[in-house]
Enzyme design. Structure first.
Site, PDB file in Angstrom:
ATOM      1  N   GLY A  20      28.601  -2.861 -28.125  1.00 25.35           N
ATOM      2  CA  GLY A  20      27.414  -1.896 -28.124  1.00 25.35           C
ATOM      3  C   GLY A  20      27.869  -0.837 -28.767  1.00 25.35           C
ATOM      4  N   SER A  21      28.900  -0.471 -29.408  1.00 26.96           N
ATOM      5  CA  SER A  21      29.200   0.787 -29.998  1.00 26.96           C
ATOM      6  C   SER A  21      28.124   1.258 -31.026  1.00 26.96           C
ATOM      7  CB  SER A  21      30.564   1.273 -30.614  1.00 26.96           C
ATOM      8  OG  SER A  21      30.813   0.057 -31.726  1.00 26.96           O
ATOM      9  N   LYS A  73      16.109 -23.856 -30.570  1.00 28.36           N
ATOM     10  CA  LYS A  73      16.188 -22.302 -31.517  1.00 28.36           C
ATOM     11  C   LYS A  73      14.865 -21.761 -31.454  1.00 28.36           C
ATOM     12  CE  LYS A  73      18.454 -19.809 -34.905  1.00 28.36           C
ATOM     13  NZ  LYS A  73      19.940 -19.609 -35.531  1.00 28.36           N
ATOM     14  N   MET A  98      25.656 -12.360 -32.279  1.00 29.60           N
ATOM     15  CA  MET A  98      26.524 -13.385 -33.090  1.00 29.60           C
ATOM     16  C   MET A  98      25.604 -14.662 -33.345  1.00 29.60           C
ATOM     17  SD  MET A  98      29.110 -11.494 -33.201  1.00 29.60           S
ATOM     18  CE  MET A  98      30.379 -12.911 -33.319  1.00 29.60           C
ATOM     19  N   ARG A  99      24.558 -14.583 -33.861  1.00 33.62           N
ATOM     20  CA  ARG A  99      23.786 -15.820 -33.906  1.00 33.62           C
ATOM     21  C   ARG A  99      23.112 -15.794 -35.326  1.00 33.62           C
ATOM     22  NH1 ARG A  99      22.833 -19.123 -29.372  1.00 33.62           N
ATOM     23  NH2 ARG A  99      24.085 -18.023 -27.562  1.00 33.62           N
ATOM     24  N   LEU A 100      22.935 -16.877 -35.964  1.00 35.76           N
ATOM     25  CA  LEU A 100      22.050 -16.840 -37.248  1.00 35.76           C
ATOM     26  C   LEU A 100      20.397 -16.729 -36.836  1.00 35.76           C
ATOM     27  CD1 LEU A 100      23.026 -19.341 -39.931  1.00 35.76           C
ATOM     28  CD2 LEU A 100      23.015 -16.925 -40.019  1.00 35.76           C
ATOM     29  N   ASN A 115      21.152  -5.770 -40.512  1.00 41.22           N
ATOM     30  CA  ASN A 115      22.067  -6.174 -39.799  1.00 41.22           C
ATOM     31  C   ASN A 115      23.177  -4.995 -40.351  1.00 41.22           C
ATOM     32  OD1 ASN A 115      23.956  -7.600 -38.317  1.00 41.22           O
ATOM     33  ND2 ASN A 115      24.526  -8.704 -40.246  1.00 41.22           N
ATOM     34  N   HIS A 117      27.381  -5.273 -41.312  1.00 39.03           N
ATOM     35  CA  HIS A 117      28.449  -6.291 -41.261  1.00 39.03           C
ATOM     36  C   HIS A 117      29.701  -5.376 -41.700  1.00 39.03           C
ATOM     37  CE1 HIS A 117      30.357 -10.205 -41.895  1.00 39.03           C
ATOM     38  NE2 HIS A 117      30.806  -9.565 -42.865  1.00 39.03           N
TER      39      HIS A 117
END
Ligand code: GRF
Length: 208
Positions: A20-21, A73, A98-100, A115, A117
């Protein structure tokens, strides 16, 4: 060419699986009034995620949603969308989630999911991006904020920050250097969206 969002205060819903940074950096920008947004809700798929405590410390509504409690899902994501919509969230922020993201989510929040990355996409999508960049031998890496589509880190790129790779870097030192830039880049992108300055044409994003 289409404007991503009209200018106005954002209502953010943040999804994260861990530390959570980035959440903290975004919250700090909101508190400083550098970012015109309200953090409406934090959701984690990991009960132990530090981001949940960080949200609680900042008096942000937060919850753990256990994906294993759902039969598939689609149902899991339909529930997330329900939670986000109940809070009036108009932009979903992934920060170490950490999920698509699947079809239900993408449909409900079309071009409204971003997002971050830790590489210069399209290089090194997916897990362990910093380690793979180091092992590949690139001289520059960095971070990318992008819109989320059905692929793994494949959506239209909004902005990137570049960092040099040092000869004596290891995975941790490179990740730390990139993270410093992540914390500066993410809220700035969000603020540009809040100002109604981000436009999309095909895969290309324009800041106007
Ligand atoms: C960051 O490196 C981000 O780029 C990646 O996951 C990490 C999340 O870190 N997607 P944190 O939980 O925000 O500290």
């Amino acid at each position: 060419m289409k404007r991503l969002m009209e200018a106005g205060r954002l209502r953010l819903g943040l999804l994260a699986s861990g530390r959570g940074s980035n959440f903290d950096a975004i919250m700090a920008a909101i508190v400083r009034q550098d970012l015109n947004a309200t953090m409406a809700l934090v959701i984690s798929d990991n009960r132990e995620a530090a981001v949940l405590q960080k949200a609680a410390l900042r008096n942000v509504r937060n919850c753990f949603v256990d994906p294993d409690k759902f039969t598939n899902k689609c149902e899991y994501e339909a529930y997330l969308v329900e939670l986000l919509q109940a809070e009036g969230v108009n932009l979903v922020v992934l920060a170490g989630y950490m999920r698509l993201v699947g079809e239900v989510f993408l449909k409900a929040y079309k071009d409204r999911i971003v997002n971050i990355h830790p590489s210069l996409l399209p290089s090194f999508p997916g897990l362990n991006a910093q380690r793979r960049a180091l092992e590949y031998g690139v001289k520059y890496s960095g971070c990318t904020v992008h819109l989320v589509d059905e692929g793994m880190d494949t959506g239209p790129i909004i902005m990137q920050s570049v960092v040099p790779v040092a000869q004596d870097d290891d995975e941790d030192s490179l990740a730390t250097r990139i993270l410093v830039q992540e914390h500066k880049l993410y809220w700035r992108c969000l603020q540009l969206i809040a100002e109604g300055r981000v436009w999309l044409e095909g895969r290309r994003v324009f800041i106007r």
